[in-house]
Write an enzyme that holds these catalytic residues in place. Structure first.
Site, short mmCIF file in Angstrom:
data_model
loop_
_atom_site.label_atom_id
_atom_site.label_comp_id
_atom_site.label_asym_id
_atom_site.label_seq_id
_atom_site.Cartn_x
_atom_site.Cartn_y
_atom_site.Cartn_z
N GLY A 1 0.76 -1.40 -0.03
CA GLY A 1 0.33 -0.11 -0.12
C GLY A 1 0.75 1.17 -0.04
O GLY A 1 0.44 2.25 -0.66
N CYS B 1 1.08 2.17 11.78
CA CYS B 1 2.24 2.85 11.28
C CYS B 1 2.74 4.02 12.03
O CYS B 1 3.70 4.72 11.66
CB CYS B 1 1.88 3.22 9.77
SG CYS B 1 1.66 2.15 8.53
#
Length: 381
Positions: free
Chosen positions: A71, A326
Site C-alpha cells: 500500500g 504505522c
C-alpha cells in the site's frame, strides 16, 4: 490461556492456503518471470494467471494491475507520479485530514516541492461532506486522493459520489483501498476510480506485496527505475511467491465470503456492545456506526487512558490497538480523532481500536469482552 488477537486492521495472519501455495512456489517456480527460457516462461505464466484472478476481483482488465510491494508504494506511486507528471496542468492536490500516513506524508513531501494541498475536514462522526470537496476543486486541481475506508474508525468515505463529481473534472481520482478491499465490493470503473492501492497483508496474505490498479485511460510514469518489469511500469523482479500468496488470498475473498464476514463481525460487535451495556461501562463509539467497515470498532472508554488499558490487556494475552500500526511506538495522538474532535479533546487519549478477522470466533469475543470489562473496572477503582 490462548491469546486473543483483535488487531486485524494492523495486519492479518496468513491463511493456511496462502502459506501452502507460497511454499510451493518457492520450491517449484523459482525462475525469473522476465527470463525467456522454460523456467522463466513458467514463472511468467504463473504471474499472469494471478494477475487475471486479481483483475477479476475488481472487474477490471488484467493489464490494469501492477504488482508492487504494498500500500505505501502504491500510494506514493499514484500521488507523486500523478502530481509530477501533471504539474504543467496545475499544482493543486486534494485529500482528507484522516488519510493513512502513506498518503499524508507523501502530500507533505509534495508541499515541500511547491505543490498546494487542500486537506478536507470531517465532522465529529468522521464524515466527509461532498460539498467541501466540490468547493475545493479548482481548475488547477490535478489529483484527488480519498481513502475508501478509514483504518482507525472504519468509516466508509463517499467514493461513488466523488467519482461522479469528478466525471466533469480532469483531476485524477486515487483511493487507498487497503483497509476496504477485504470486505467491500469494489468496482473501479463503475465508481470512477483511476488509481487504487492494495496491500496483501490486510487480507490474510503475505507482507511486502500488493498491487496498484491503474485505469488504462490514464498515463502514469514509473515510480521505480531499472528493468522493464510490469511492462515498464514498475521496475524490479516480481516477488512471485508473495504474489502467489496474494492471489490465493484474493481467491478466498469471493462475494459470498465477504458477506459471511460482514454478518459474523456484526455479531461480534453486538456481543461486545451488549455486554458493555449490561456491565454499565461508560463508552462511546467513534465514527459513523451506520456506514463503516464491518471489521473495525473504535471505542472511547471515558476516563480510561488507552495506553494503560492496552498494557493491561496485553499482559492478559489480548491484542487491540489505539490506531494505525504505522504510528505505533510514537507519542503522537491519533490524527484521525484530532480531525474529528479537535486537538485537545479527551477522546484522543481514551480511545481504542478493536478489529476482527481470521481465527476469531464467538467464544473468543465473549472471553475478550469479559476481560475488557474486568480490566476497565480495575483501572477505574
Amino acid at each position: 490461556m490462548e491469546p486473543i488477537y483483535l488487531d486485524h486492521a494492523a495486519t492479518t495472519p496468513a491463511h493456511p492456503a496462502v502459506i501452502e501455495i507460497m511454499a510451493s512456489e518457492l520450491a517449484n517456480t523459482f525462475g525469473n518471470p522476465s527470463s525467456i527460457h522454460t523456467f522463466g516462461r513458467k514463472a511468467h505464466r504463473t504471474l499472469e494467471d494471478i494477475r487475471q484472478v486479481i483483475a477479476a476481483s475488481l472487474k477490471v482488465k488484467s493489464h490494469e494491475i501492477i504488482f508492487n510491494s504494498g500500500g505505501t508504494e502504491g500510494d506514493n506511486t499514484a500521488i507523486i507520479e500523478t502530481a509530477l507528471s501533471r504539474k504543467d496542468q496545475g499544482m493543486h492536490l486534494i485529500t482528507t485530514a484522516i488519510e493513512h500516513p502513506a498518503v499524508l506524508e507523501t502530500m507533505k513531501y509534495l508541499e515541500g516541492l511547491g505543490f498546494e494541498v487542500t486537506y478536507l475536514p470531517v465532522d465529529k462522526q468522521g464524515k466527509l461532506a461532498i460539498t467541501d470537496l466540490e468547493n475545493a476543486l479548482r481548475e488547477d486541481t490535478t489529483l484527488v486522493s480519498v481513502m475508501y475506508g478509514n483504518n482507525e474508525i472504519g468509516n466508509l468515505l463517499p467514493i461513488k459520489e466523488i467519482g461522479t463529481l469528478l466525471e466533469s473534472h480532469p483531476a485524477i481520482f486515487h483511493t487507498d483501498a487497503v483497509q476496504a478491499y477485504g470486505s467491500e465490493r469494489i468496482s473501479p470503473h463503475e465508481f470512477g476510480i483511476d488509481l487504487l492501492s492494495i496491500s496483501a497483508h490486510k487480507i490474510n496474505g503475505p507482507k511486502g506485496v500488493g498491487f496498484l490498479f491503474k485505469n488504462d485511460a490514464i498515463s502514469l510514469p514509473s515510480f521505480l527505475h531499472g528493468g522493464e518489469q510490469e511492462e515498464k511500469r514498475r521496475a524490479g523482479t516480481e516477488n512471485l511467491a508473495g504474489i502467489a500468496g496474494m492471489g490465493k488470498a484474493v481467491e478466498l475473498l469471493n462475494d459470498s465470503e465477504k458477506e459471511q464476514r460482514h454478518e459474523k463481525y456484526a455479531d461480534f460487535e453486538r456481543i461486545i456492545l451488549t455486554q458493555l451495556d449490561k456491565a454499565q461501562i461508560d463508552y462511546q463509539i467513534n465514527g459513523n456506526p451506520e456506514n463503516k467497515l464491518a471489521h473495525i470498532l473504535n471505542l472511547r472508554f471515558l476516563g480510561v487512558a488507552s495506553d494503560l488499558l492496552l498494557m493491561h490487556l496485553d499482559l492478559k494475552g489480548v491484542a487491540i490497538s489505539t490506531g494505525s500500526a504505522c504510528t505505533a511506538g510514537t507519542v503522537e495522538p491519533s490524527h484521525v480523532l484530532q480531525a474529528m474532535y479537535g486537538k485537545n479533546h479527551p477522546a484522543i487519549k481514551d480511545s481504542v481500536r478493536i478489529s476482527f478477522g481470521l481465527g476469531n470466533d464467538e467464544e473468543q469475543i465473549q472471553r475478550f469482552v469479559a476481560i475488557l470489562i474486568e480490566t476497565i473496572k480495575k483501572i477505574k477503582q
